[in-house]
Every structure is written in C-alpha cells, then in structure tokens.
Scaffold this active site. Structure first.
Site, mmCIF file in Angstrom:
data_model
loop_
_atom_site.group_PDB
_atom_site.id
_atom_site.type_symbol
_atom_site.label_atom_id
_atom_site.label_comp_id
_atom_site.label_asym_id
_atom_site.label_seq_id
_atom_site.Cartn_x
_atom_site.Cartn_y
_atom_site.Cartn_z
ATOM 1 N N PHE A 233 -46.957 11.387 79.394
ATOM 2 C CA PHE A 233 -47.311 12.530 78.282
ATOM 3 C C PHE A 233 -48.309 11.852 77.367
ATOM 4 O O PHE A 233 -48.875 12.674 76.370
ATOM 5 C CB PHE A 233 -46.056 13.411 77.800
ATOM 6 C CG PHE A 233 -44.881 12.566 77.505
ATOM 7 C CD1 PHE A 233 -45.072 11.614 76.697
ATOM 8 C CD2 PHE A 233 -43.809 13.264 77.851
ATOM 9 C CE1 PHE A 233 -44.051 11.188 75.928
ATOM 10 C CE2 PHE A 233 -42.418 12.547 77.243
ATOM 11 C CZ PHE A 233 -42.683 11.436 76.433
ATOM 12 N N HIS A 250 -38.527 13.934 68.846
ATOM 13 C CA HIS A 250 -37.698 12.796 67.944
ATOM 14 C C HIS A 250 -37.556 11.556 68.513
ATOM 15 O O HIS A 250 -37.164 10.871 67.911
ATOM 16 C CB HIS A 250 -36.296 13.666 67.750
ATOM 17 C CG HIS A 250 -35.457 13.358 68.927
ATOM 18 N ND1 HIS A 250 -34.049 13.521 69.037
ATOM 19 C CD2 HIS A 250 -35.772 13.091 70.307
ATOM 20 C CE1 HIS A 250 -33.502 13.435 70.145
ATOM 21 N NE2 HIS A 250 -34.358 12.959 71.070
#
Ligand SMILES: C[S@@+](CC[C@H](N)C(=O)[O-])C[C@H]1O[C@@H](n2cnc3c(N)ncnc32)[C@H](O)[C@@H]1O
Length: 340
Positions: A233, A250
């Site tokens: 990604f 996170h």
C-alpha cells in the site's frame, strides 16, 4: 466516603503506584494459561489442579497460583471444592471454539510486544521504537519471516478483529453496487462481514501476498463477489469506490499515512470515500483504550493513535476532507474522508 473512613490503601497513592507497577503480572498469568491450553482441558467440567496440571504438563502448585490470580478477574473460577472451571471469559481461551480469543491473547502478549514495551524508556527518550534494535528488522518484515511467525501476528490479529468486524460492517454505509477495497485487510474478516451485511457490494481484499494466502473469504461459499489483490500500500491502491482502512494508519507515522491515503485518493472513483477505522483518542484525563494501545504502537511501530484533528490533518494532506466520525460501540470509530 470521608478520608478518615478510608483504609491507608485507599488514601496513600503509594499503594496505587505499587499496583500500577505490578500491572504486567496479570497478562503474564493470562499468557501462561493460554499457552498451556488450560481451557481446552476443562471442556468436560471443573477439575482439581493436580489433575489439570498432569493434563497440561505443569507444576501443580504454580498452576494453582496462576489460576488463583486469573480467577480474581473471572477468567476461570475456583469452586468451594477447590476445583477450577471455565467462565465465559475462560471459555474463549479454548482453541477449538469459533470465537476463540486464545490466539489474540498470545499475539498481544507475544515477546515482540512484551520486550519492546519493557524498553519504552528508549522510545520516549529517542522518539524511535526499540523494535528494530531488538528484533533486527521492521515489525512487518519480522512477521513475514516464516509461516509460524506470521501466524502469531496474523491469526492473532484476525481473532482480535473478529468481535468488532460485524459491528463495523453494519455501521458502514456503501452505495448499493460499490466496489469496497479493504486495504491491509489481513485474512479478510472485515470484508467477509461487509459482504454478508451488504448484498449489493463487491469486495477487494488487499494485503501482502503471504497474508492473502491464508484468507478466509472462502467461507462465503458460492458467493463470489470478491477478489484478492496482493501488493504494497506504499506503492499503489487498487481501483475502487470505498476504501476500508482498519487498524492500518495507527501502525504508521504521518508521512507514511499520507502516502497510503494519497494512493487511495488517486485510485478512488468519483463517488468514492475512504473509511478509516481506528481509535479516535478523546481529549482529557479519562481512561480510554486508545490511550493504551497507543503505547504498543510507540514501542513496536512508527505509528500512533490519533485525535479527530490529527485525522483531519492527514486527510487534508492527502486530498480528502474529514466528513464525519462515527463511533461504533467497539473501541474503534469510522473516520470518513471524502475526496476534495
Ligand atoms: C494491524 S493489521 C490490521 C489487519 C486488519 N485490517 C484488521 O483490522 O484486522 C495491519 C495489516 O496491514 C498489512 N500490511 C502491512 N504492511 C503492508 C504493506 N506495505 N502493504 C499492504 N499491506 C500491508 C499487514 O499484513 C496486516 O494485515
């Protein structure tokens, strides 16, 4: 209650500090019971510690001391006859039940988290997690080393996400025929829940190739509204309408998050959105689970749990506007970004 009526343990903060400083011992006991598979040996009813110790290959006295502590928080129960039995929480430490949480407990107490948390002073002092120094490589490289190591994190992660996935899936709104991309979707638990909940949508499960090999989307049987997309990604996101980004941002620092989100921005359709599913840390002194898991991010990864304003800033840098934050009733909220 007036201070005069309180015991010294209630009024002298040294007693509270003592308890806080020993807070790591309960998870240690929980890990031991999970690792030994104690719950699996109580399926047919309570057993004496001697009997249980023989069954799991443990020292009876130390097993007793471990279970005695766990029973103080209703994980196992000691009966009047001294035998130990299952409670609803202990039941979930069985390895063979569909909602088993055993692998989540073993993942959350794995040395990769335990040892790094023990070196938190270094993270606080230097701003850098001690993970790479201790384990010789970044977090996700470590968990790609071999199938057994990968399973510790990814099977544990799937179990940890299982209770929240159907709730999050119900809270999400999608255009009726949307292509939903679950970015870093792990074994596919959230996408599975989304496809079950939203009959019109199609799904793309995007993750690293070795993670996708263990995917669970086959549980949908004949329903083939899904495909797998292996990739990185940080390199690109596959085309789609709605991007689910759950417990991903996170893990990463702001620059890395903006890279991930910019790839979503480039790939998203005109009617699209990004749904970031993460803890949203509230202001103030109240306890919040997001403030706890934030420390885990600090010691093992480059990321952190964020406030609403911090998510808004990430979105703005990546070409999205924060439209709303939907609490889900789990520890996670849905932070919705629309392209600008
Ligand atoms: C904390 S887990 C969250 C998994 C899932 N979204 C959930 O909520 O259970 C992070 C996921 O990001 C994936 N991941 C990490 N780095 C990645 C990368 N560079 N490209 C694609 N996926 C990645 C991991 O394999 C893992 O499945």
């Amino acid at each position: 209650m007036a201070d005069a009526e309180k015991s010294p343990a209630e009024t002298d903060p040294r007693f509270a500090l003592m308890d806080y400083a020993m807070g790591y011992l309960f998870p240690a006991a929980l890990r031991a019971a999970a690792a030994l598979g104690v719950a699996d040996h109580l399926i047919d009813g309570p057993r004496s510690v001697a009997d249980l110790a023989e069954a799991v290959g443990a020292d009876p006295r130390n097993l007793y001391r471990t279970l005695r502590l766990l029973a103080t928080r209703e994980v196992f129960v000691e009966g009047a006859d001294g035998r130990f039995g299952l409670t609803p929480a202990a039941e979930l430490l069985r390895g063979d039940v569909p909602s088993s949480f055993r692998s989540a407990v073993l993942m959350l107490t794995d040395p990769t988290f335990w040892r790094t948390a023990g070196e938190l002073t270094e993270a606080v002092r230097t701003g850098t997690a001690p993970f790479e120094r201790l384990f010789g490589m970044p977090f996700f490289d470590h968990f790609a080393r071999d199938a057994e190591t990968a399973a510790v994190f990814h099977v544990g992660m799937a179990a940890m996400s299982d209770p929240e996935n159907p709730i999050v899936a119900r809270a999400c709104e999608f255009p009726p025929d949307a292509v939903v991309v679950d970015l870093g979707g792990g074994h596919g638990g959230l996408l599975l829940a989304v496809l079950r909940e939203h009959p019109g949508v199609r799904g793309v499960l995007f993750d690293q190739p070795h993670v996708l090999r263990e995917h669970r989307l086959g549980e949908l049987g004949e329903d083939d509204r899904w495909e797998l997309a292996a990739g990185d990604f940080f390199g690109a996101a596959p085309p789609g309408d709605v991007y689910l980004v759950k417990r991903i941002l996170h893990d990463w620092d702001d620059e890395q998050c903006v890279r991930i989100l910019r790839h979503c921005r480039r790939a998203v359709s005109g009617r699209g959105r990004v749904l970031v599913v993460d803890a949203v840390v509230p202001p103030g002194n109240d306890p919040d689970p997001g403030k706890v898991i934030d420390i885990l991010m600090m010691s093992s990864l480059t990321g952190r749990e964020r406030t609403r304003a911090e998510f808004a800033e990430l979105f703005a840098r990546a070409g999205f506007r924060l439209a709303r934050v939907l609490p889900t009733g789990t520890r996670l909220s849905i932070v919705e970004g629309v392209p600008v």
